[in-house]
Design a protein around this motif. Sequence first.
Motif, PDB file in Angstrom:
ATOM      1  N   GLU A 137       0.828  -1.204   0.000  1.00  0.00           N
ATOM      2  CA  GLU A 137       0.000   0.000   0.000  1.00  0.00           C
ATOM      3  C   GLU A 137       0.864   1.257   0.000  1.00  0.00           C
ATOM      4  N   VAL A 138       1.989   1.215   0.724  1.00  0.00           N
ATOM      5  CA  VAL A 138       2.861   2.391   0.827  1.00  0.00           C
ATOM      6  C   VAL A 138       3.795   2.504  -0.372  1.00  0.00           C
ATOM      7  N   VAL A 139       4.359   1.393  -0.801  1.00  0.00           N
ATOM      8  CA  VAL A 139       5.430   1.428  -1.801  1.00  0.00           C
ATOM      9  C   VAL A 139       4.895   1.509  -3.218  1.00  0.00           C
ATOM     10  N   ASP A 140       3.731   0.959  -3.491  1.00  0.00           N
ATOM     11  CA  ASP A 140       3.195   1.012  -4.860  1.00  0.00           C
ATOM     12  C   ASP A 140       3.133   2.444  -5.412  1.00  0.00           C
ATOM     13  N   PRO A 141       2.612   3.423  -4.659  1.00  0.00           N
ATOM     14  CA  PRO A 141       2.611   4.790  -5.192  1.00  0.00           C
ATOM     15  C   PRO A 141       4.019   5.361  -5.386  1.00  0.00           C
ATOM     16  N   LEU A 142       4.950   4.967  -4.534  1.00  0.00           N
ATOM     17  CA  LEU A 142       6.331   5.416  -4.709  1.00  0.00           C
ATOM     18  C   LEU A 142       6.916   4.850  -5.993  1.00  0.00           C
ATOM     19  N   ILE A 143       6.638   3.579  -6.267  1.00  0.00           N
ATOM     20  CA  ILE A 143       7.120   2.978  -7.509  1.00  0.00           C
ATOM     21  C   ILE A 143       6.510   3.681  -8.714  1.00  0.00           C
ATOM     22  N   ASP A 144       5.217   3.987  -8.620  1.00  0.00           N
ATOM     23  CA  ASP A 144       4.578   4.718  -9.715  1.00  0.00           C
ATOM     24  C   ASP A 144       5.343   6.012 -10.015  1.00  0.00           C
ATOM     25  N   ARG A 145       5.749   6.714  -8.960  1.00  0.00           N
ATOM     26  CA  ARG A 145       6.460   7.974  -9.159  1.00  0.00           C
ATOM     27  C   ARG A 145       7.880   7.730  -9.677  1.00  0.00           C
ATOM     28  N   TRP A 146       8.572   6.741  -9.102  1.00  0.00           N
ATOM     29  CA  TRP A 146       9.953   6.486  -9.526  1.00  0.00           C
ATOM     30  C   TRP A 146      10.044   6.036 -10.981  1.00  0.00           C
TER      31      TRP A 146
ATOM     32  N   ASP B  24      14.946   8.885  -8.885  1.00  0.00           N
ATOM     33  CA  ASP B  24      15.798   9.685  -8.015  1.00  0.00           C
ATOM     34  C   ASP B  24      16.971   8.820  -7.553  1.00  0.00           C
ATOM     35  N   ASP B  25      17.666   9.256  -6.507  1.00  0.00           N
ATOM     36  CA  ASP B  25      18.870   8.548  -6.085  1.00  0.00           C
ATOM     37  C   ASP B  25      18.604   7.534  -4.980  1.00  0.00           C
ATOM     38  N   SER B  26      17.357   7.235  -4.717  1.00  0.00           N
ATOM     39  CA  SER B  26      17.054   6.218  -3.702  1.00  0.00           C
ATOM     40  C   SER B  26      17.394   4.832  -4.243  1.00  0.00           C
ATOM     41  N   ALA B  27      17.661   3.920  -3.324  1.00  0.00           N
ATOM     42  CA  ALA B  27      18.027   2.561  -3.730  1.00  0.00           C
ATOM     43  C   ALA B  27      16.908   1.905  -4.534  1.00  0.00           C
ATOM     44  N   LEU B  28      15.673   2.053  -4.097  1.00  0.00           N
ATOM     45  CA  LEU B  28      14.575   1.390  -4.809  1.00  0.00           C
ATOM     46  C   LEU B  28      14.372   1.966  -6.202  1.00  0.00           C
ATOM     47  N   SER B  29      14.618   3.242  -6.371  1.00  0.00           N
ATOM     48  CA  SER B  29      14.548   3.809  -7.713  1.00  0.00           C
ATOM     49  C   SER B  29      15.620   3.184  -8.607  1.00  0.00           C
ATOM     50  N   HIS B  30      16.810   3.025  -8.065  1.00  0.00           N
ATOM     51  CA  HIS B  30      17.876   2.371  -8.830  1.00  0.00           C
ATOM     52  C   HIS B  30      17.528   0.917  -9.138  1.00  0.00           C
ATOM     53  N   TRP B  31      16.871   0.228  -8.182  1.00  0.00           N
ATOM     54  CA  TRP B  31      16.469  -1.157  -8.451  1.00  0.00           C
ATOM     55  C   TRP B  31      15.553  -1.217  -9.671  1.00  0.00           C
ATOM     56  N   LEU B  32      14.707  -0.225  -9.815  1.00  0.00           N
ATOM     57  CA  LEU B  32      13.779  -0.201 -10.950  1.00  0.00           C
ATOM     58  C   LEU B  32      14.491   0.045 -12.274  1.00  0.00           C
ATOM     59  N   HIS B  33      15.475   0.945 -12.279  1.00  0.00           N
ATOM     60  CA  HIS B  33      16.005   1.475 -13.539  1.00  0.00           C
ATOM     61  C   HIS B  33      17.367   0.915 -13.959  1.00  0.00           C
ATOM     62  N   ASP B  34      18.264   0.674 -13.006  1.00  0.00           N
ATOM     63  CA  ASP B  34      19.647   0.372 -13.379  1.00  0.00           C
ATOM     64  C   ASP B  34      19.744  -0.910 -14.188  1.00  0.00           C
TER      65      ASP B  34
ATOM     66  N   ARG C  58      12.248  -2.513 -14.290  1.00  0.00           N
ATOM     67  CA  ARG C  58      11.965  -3.878 -13.829  1.00  0.00           C
ATOM     68  C   ARG C  58      10.527  -3.962 -13.327  1.00  0.00           C
ATOM     69  N   PRO C  59       9.886  -5.093 -13.513  1.00  0.00           N
ATOM     70  CA  PRO C  59       8.527  -5.249 -12.991  1.00  0.00           C
ATOM     71  C   PRO C  59       8.542  -5.140 -11.468  1.00  0.00           C
ATOM     72  N   ARG C  60       7.581  -4.459 -10.915  1.00  0.00           N
ATOM     73  CA  ARG C  60       7.550  -4.307  -9.458  1.00  0.00           C
ATOM     74  C   ARG C  60       7.417  -5.651  -8.757  1.00  0.00           C
ATOM     75  N   GLU C  61       6.782  -6.606  -9.426  1.00  0.00           N
ATOM     76  CA  GLU C  61       6.642  -7.934  -8.829  1.00  0.00           C
ATOM     77  C   GLU C  61       8.005  -8.588  -8.585  1.00  0.00           C
ATOM     78  N   MET C  62       8.996  -8.183  -9.388  1.00  0.00           N
ATOM     79  CA  MET C  62      10.342  -8.714  -9.218  1.00  0.00           C
ATOM     80  C   MET C  62      11.038  -8.080  -8.010  1.00  0.00           C
ATOM     81  N   LEU C  63      10.635  -6.862  -7.651  1.00  0.00           N
ATOM     82  CA  LEU C  63      11.270  -6.153  -6.552  1.00  0.00           C
ATOM     83  C   LEU C  63      10.754  -6.581  -5.189  1.00  0.00           C
ATOM     84  N   TYR C  64       9.453  -6.836  -5.082  1.00  0.00           N
ATOM     85  CA  TYR C  64       8.850  -6.964  -3.760  1.00  0.00           C
ATOM     86  C   TYR C  64       9.444  -8.080  -2.887  1.00  0.00           C
ATOM     87  N   PRO C  65       9.674  -9.305  -3.383  1.00  0.00           N
ATOM     88  CA  PRO C  65      10.252 -10.311  -2.494  1.00  0.00           C
ATOM     89  C   PRO C  65      11.574  -9.868  -1.870  1.00  0.00           C
ATOM     90  N   THR C  66      12.424  -9.187  -2.646  1.00  0.00           N
ATOM     91  CA  THR C  66      13.695  -8.719  -2.098  1.00  0.00           C
ATOM     92  C   THR C  66      13.496  -7.498  -1.210  1.00  0.00           C
TER      93      THR C  66
END
Length: 411
Positions: free
Chosen positions: A202-211, A216-226, A234-242
């Motif tokens: 509930e909290v992170v989904d909107p952050l992912i939408d924005r990232w 930005d320079d947050s770790a989760l933003s880098h997980w999405l893009h790098d 990357r698909p958000r489903e790939m991020l959530y378990p980690t």
Amino acid sequence: MTQSSQAARPDLAWLDDVTVADLERDPYPVYERLRAESPVAFIPALGFHVATTKQTCQEVAANPEIWDGVISPAGGRTFGHPNVLNANGPEHDELRGMVEPSLQPAEVSRYVEDLVRPIARRYVEAIEAKGHADLVTEFCEPVSVRSLGDLMGLQSVSSDKLREWFHKLSVSFTNAAVLPNGDWANPDGFIPGDEARAEVHEVVDPLIDRWIVEPDDSALSHWLHDGMPEGETRPREMLYPTIFVFLLGAMQEPGHAMSSTVAGLWTKPDQFESVVDDPKLIPRAIIESMRWTSPIWSAVARTNKVDATVGGIDLPAGSVVMLSYGSANHDTSDYNAPSEYDLNRPPVPHLAFGAGAHACAGASFASEVCRIGLEELFEAIPNIERDPDHEIDFWGWGFRGPTQLHARWEV
């Protein structure tokens, strides 16, 4: 998972009486006996084997040709798949490549002071004038979760909520007890973890939408893009378990290592005084603490792709072996009087951060958070001492640390 090796050793029938509650309260007597009698053994209450000596843990961790990373059934139920702990081959390379850049020692040294020191100073100032505190709940855990939370990009989540998430995920992860038929002994034990995961989404989904559109320079933003092609994430489903792995293990480890370091030093007042007087000794004190009470005590496992023999025990392909690093770090083959905290112990490497391809990616970050936190605590309150009106109780078999750490000082 199989009981074949257990059946071949009738002298291990005493393990039938070992419960998960026993291990959570104090795993050391059970694992000390196993190191002497059978360094790899099946524990019925857990439903899998455990490796208890330094040699057997290293032998399994260092052979990816035979052993794949896997997570305990309770861990899999808590985190989901794929996560950085139970992925292998190209999938593991992808996840590891996703999380490692911000955790490399050179990168950590670039940002860690500016990130962590203001946080630690803020929490010290919150308790300094009181003259007393439970360091676990009022300093060590808050510094740990706030530091990682801000690194990940979760500044909008309160420290109390981050602590709540990691405690709930821990309850779920360590709900490992199984019945003889393999069913969960306490299915309701997963409810807290399920609640935490729902809140994280509930909290992170909107952050992912924005990232996705505004990185930005947050770790989760880098997980999405790098490492992704231009215009793709990357698909958000790939991020959530980690993400769940980080919200538990990576948030728990620095806080419990800090509190265990203080608790250990309090058992040796002269060593505690030396560390307070000379902050350059703090990294050494932390290293000994992580050996003495490993924060991630027994939470990493492997499964063999082919039949294997480890520690004299034949393991059919598909066996699950938990690598008990907290036990390996008390192995008398490497450490004299291992149950004692000793800052002056000869520097023998420990396994608190694991070994092999699935070793902890955040070792440098965790160590630096501990160092900075204790530097700020000891500088601001050099006369801090244990409150004798409270016992220091350690808890945990998967993750271990003091449940409370009551301190007092004159103001």
